[in-house]
Each structure stands twice: as structure tokens, then as C-alpha cells.
Design an enzyme around this catalytic site. Structure first.
Site, PDB file in Angstrom:
ATOM      1  N   GLY A 173       0.813  -1.208   0.000  1.00 44.17           N
ATOM      2  CA  GLY A 173       0.000   0.000   0.000  1.00 44.17           C
ATOM      3  C   GLY A 173       0.846   1.258   0.000  1.00 44.17           C
ATOM      4  O   GLY A 173       0.581   2.210  -0.751  1.00 44.17           O
ATOM      5  N   ASP A 174       1.893   1.282   0.827  1.00 43.23           N
ATOM      6  CA  ASP A 174       2.801   2.430   0.853  1.00 43.23           C
ATOM      7  C   ASP A 174       3.493   2.609  -0.491  1.00 43.23           C
ATOM      8  O   ASP A 174       3.638   3.729  -0.996  1.00 43.23           O
ATOM      9  CB  ASP A 174       3.852   2.221   1.942  1.00 43.23           C
ATOM     10  CG  ASP A 174       3.276   2.308   3.341  1.00 43.23           C
ATOM     11  OD1 ASP A 174       2.880   3.405   3.753  1.00 43.23           O
ATOM     12  OD2 ASP A 174       3.220   1.271   4.020  1.00 43.23           O
ATOM     13  N   SER A 175       3.963   1.491  -1.062  1.00 39.30           N
ATOM     14  CA  SER A 175       4.698   1.580  -2.324  1.00 39.30           C
ATOM     15  C   SER A 175       3.805   2.051  -3.465  1.00 39.30           C
ATOM     16  O   SER A 175       4.229   2.835  -4.323  1.00 39.30           O
ATOM     17  CB  SER A 175       5.321   0.227  -2.663  1.00 39.30           C
ATOM     18  OG  SER A 175       6.267  -0.149  -1.673  1.00 39.30           O
ATOM     19  N   ALA A 177       1.219   4.027  -3.151  1.00 43.45           N
ATOM     20  CA  ALA A 177       1.001   5.462  -2.947  1.00 43.45           C
ATOM     21  C   ALA A 177       2.204   6.254  -3.433  1.00 43.45           C
ATOM     22  O   ALA A 177       2.062   7.315  -4.064  1.00 43.45           O
ATOM     23  CB  ALA A 177       0.728   5.746  -1.474  1.00 43.45           C
ATOM     24  N   ALA A 178       3.408   5.748  -3.142  1.00 37.18           N
ATOM     25  CA  ALA A 178       4.625   6.429  -3.601  1.00 37.18           C
ATOM     26  C   ALA A 178       4.677   6.482  -5.119  1.00 37.18           C
ATOM     27  O   ALA A 178       5.027   7.517  -5.711  1.00 37.18           O
ATOM     28  CB  ALA A 178       5.847   5.708  -3.049  1.00 37.18           C
TER      29      ALA A 178
END
Length: 402
Positions: A173-175, A177-178
Site C-alpha cells: 500500500g505504501d509503495s 502510494a509512492a
């Protein structure tokens, strides 16, 4: 540390990274991989928590930091102090992009709102990464990657149907978004080329996950079907699964297209399967997915993985081992394309990590150096870009601002 000349497509950009953990810093990593000068502002006492994250800490350092901190310059600066905020404004006034992934409102609290920064630097692009976006009733909630994965629909459909939702094994999820933030930055750069003005990119974790959820919402909207967890298969897509080999190893086979399935049937010595009414076309194979998988699994169990991979390659059937890090380091495809590269670390020595992707023919990305020591570039950057004298740097250091 040496500063090899950047040659990538973004080598004319100055980026101020003010985020921590993964979502903001991975955005900065990608931009740095392709040549941008990424100046990472960190708490001067503790630095980014990623410096200490990971299952193990060889030599007391995280193996994660050399990757996500690569190609960046570290500046220790306390943004909670008026002096730190003043210096940040000076750096941003000469920058092209700012990345931040604090909770919405933090930048405004520090006097670093986009409006005030753009008044001094109208060309500024600000990428804001957060759990739920800068607006809406959830915007002030704390939101880590797993929450975005849950809200975006990924967690519900991941795992075995008779077990609780599983995770991917990485902070996907973080990746995501990045990567959406990087997409927004490049779009904003194109717009700035035409208009001369920057803008804000509002990248929410849950929306970045939602963006890759294919037709999940539309299928429910049209048919009322809620997609469920299905383990290692996609319902109705067959054969496409993991199958057992001799010795306990596994092979992934994708043979769901009609022509590919015909080749698989020939490889199995079962040409009758391609004419069987239960398997004759895509829809039929989908309806009889479990039976077909059982037939294939009974066949693969009699093969050593390496031998079966060779056979399926000759027959033109997509297949793969389930790669782990050791497999990647030994694989000729990875080696031929420099998918994994080596770089020198002052403590670890030579370390290996994934290269910069995607590959560009004229201006490829590169790993120029691993994640730097905390504050390694503070004085050099503040002298050059914020006009700080030696005396002022000494005073700021004495007060703990840097």
C-alpha cells in the site's frame, strides 16, 4: 561520500523530501534513481525510523535503509523549531519538488503550507502522501499502509477463502502510494512546462490501492458479485496456479489461453484434454477449474522442478519457479539485465540491491550511492542552498536545530 554526476532524465530537478517510513521516501527514492538531487530532511537526533527498521540489524544498521535512502543527501533539521522552518523555506524556495507524508495539517502548522511556499516559488510542485488524502471526513485519521490496503479492497481479496485476510508480505500500500505520487509529479512537471506554475499532488494510500483493483467495484455495481478470497487462483481463470513438483518444490503455470492450453496438453502427453468438452475453451476450463488443477498437479508431481521448467519452455508454456532472494542472485535473466546491482557501503562493504526501474534507453536510472549517514550532507547543503555561514551552522548545531 562521493557524489557521482547524475545523468538521468530528472538530473535538472531539486527535490526536498520531508517524509518518513516508506510512502514518502520511496517516492524520493524513485526520483533519485533517475537523477534528481534529493535532499532528505530528517530529525537531527533520530533520523528516519527506516534507519532502524527490519527483521535484523547486521552491524547495528538496517538493511532497508541503504535501499530506500539511496541516491539521497541527508540533512538533519528540526522542523518543529522556527529556525528549522526558516531554513526549510530557504531550501524549498530554490527547489522544484517537495515530498511530504505527514498527517494532513502538519505542514500548515509549521508555516509550510503550499500556498505560502508557492507565493515565493510559483513553480513549486508539492507531493502530499497520506492515508486518506488531504480532504474528507477521514483525512485527520492516522493511516498506515495496511489501513489503505484494507480500505482500498486489497486485503479482503488476499489469502485463502477459509482464513482471515492475508497481507502481501511487503508494504504494498505504501509503495503504490509512492508510485502514484511519482506519476503525479511527472504529470505536474509536464503541466509546469506549459504554464510555468506548479501544483499539489494529493496521493492517498487507500485510493492508490483502489486504483489497481481492476473491475472489483464495477463488477459489484453491475452484477452484485462481491469478489472473495481465492488463494492461489483467480476463479474462472484456468489453468493458472501453483502446482507441486517432486521434492516438495512448486511450479507456477499459466496456461489459460486456448492456444497455450493446447501446448500444455501436448506437453503433458494428454492431447485429449484440449478436445474434452470440460476443457475445450476458456469458459469451460473456468467452470471445471478444480478438476483441471487436480489433473495437472498429478502430472507435475512426477517431475523435478528444473526438468519441468525446461520442458515447458520448449513447449512455449509460461512457467516459473517461485523466486526467493537466493534464486534472484543466481538467475541469468537478472544478471543479463543488471536487475540487481552492487554498491559500496561504508559499514557493510559491497552490498547488492535491486536496480532502478523501468529501463530507459537514453537516460537510464542508476544507484549512485546507498542510504547516507544521518546528517551526512547537512553543512554542505545548508551552505550551498540556504546561504548559511560557518558561524550560523555552529550556532544552529549548538541549539540542536541541525
Amino acid at each position: 561520500m562521493s557524489d557521482p554526476a547524475a545523468t538521468g532524465p530528472l538530473s535538472d530537478l531539486v527535490v526536498i523530501e520531508m517524509g518518513t517510513l516508506i510512502a514518502g521516501p520511496f517516492c524520493g527514492q524513485i526520483l533519485g534513481d533517475f537523477g534528481a538531487e534529493v535532499i532528505k530532511i530528517e530529525d537531527p537526533k533520530t533520523g528516519d525510523p527506516m534507519r532502524q527498521w527490519g527483521r535484523s540489524l547486521p552491524k547495528g544498521l538496517s538493511p532497508w535503509w541503504p535501499v530506500i535512502g539511496r541516491n539521497k543527501k541527508s540533512v538533519g533539521l528540526d522542523l518543529r523549531t522556527p529556525e528549522g522552518q526558516e531554513i526549510a523555506r530557504a531550501l524549498i524556495a530554490k527547489a522544484d519538488v517537495v515530498i511530504e507524508n505527514f498527517r494532513p495539517g502538519a505542514m500548515e502548522k509549521w508555516g509550510l503550507s503550499y500556498e505560502s511556499l508557492a507565493a515565493e516559488n510559483p513553480r513549486l510542485i508539492m507531493a502530499r502522501v497520506s492515508g486518506f488524502g488531504q480532504t474528507g471526513p477521514y483525512s485527520q485519521r492516522a493511516g498506515y499502509g495496511l489501513i489503505g490496503e484494507a480500505m482500498g479492497g486489497l486485503r479482503y481479496v488476499t489469502g485463502e477463502p477459509d482464513r482471515p485476510p492475508a497481507r502481501a508480505g511487503i508494504s504494498i500500500g505504501d509503495s503504490l502510494a509512492a508510485m502514484h505520487a511519482v506519476m503525479g509529479i511527472t504529470m505536474a512537471l509536464h503541466h509546469r512546462e506549459r504554464t510555468g506554475r506548479g501544483q499539489v499532488i494529493d496521493a492517498a494510500l487507500y485510493e492508490s490501492v483502489l486504483a489497481v483493483m481492476e473491475n472489483l467495484v464495477t463488477e459489484y455495481d453491475l452484477t452484485g458479485y462481491v469478489r472473495e478470497r481465492s488463494g492461489s487462483i483467480l476463479p474462472g481463470i484456468a489453468p493458472s496456479n501453483a502446482y507441486p513438483c517432486a521434492g516438495g518444490e512448486m511450479i507456477l503455470i499459466g496456461g489459460n489461453g486456448d492456444t497455450v492450453f493446447a501446448r500444455l496438453a501436448e506437453a503433458m502427453g494428454r492431447p485429449d484434454l484440449k478436445a474434452d468438452p470440460k476443457f475445450v475453451d476458456h469458459a469451460s476450463r473456468g467452470r471445471n477449474q478444480t478438476e483441471l488443477d487436480d489433473i495437472i498437479a498429478a502430472w507435475t508431481r512426477g517431475w523435478a522442478l528444473a526438468d519441468l521448467l525446461k520442458l515447458l519452455e520448449v513447449k512455449g508454456v509460461p512457467a516459473s519457479r517461485v523466486y526467493r532472494a537466493p534464486d534472484m542472485l543466481e538467475d541469468p535473466q537478472f544478471a543479463a539485465r543488471d536487475a540487481i546491482v552492487s554498491t559500496e557501503h561504508p559499514v557493510f562493504g559491497t552490498i547488492r540491491m535491486q536496480n532502478a526501474f523501468p529501463k530507459l534507453s537514453a537516460t537510464p536510472g542508476q544507484v549512485r550511492w546507498p542510504g547516507p549517514a544521518l546528517g551526512e550532507h547537512t553543512e554542505a547543503v545548508l551552505r550551498e542552498r540556504a546561504g548559511c555561514s560557518v558561524e550560523r551552522l555552529q550556532a544552529l548545531r549548538a541549539k540542536g536545530v541541525i
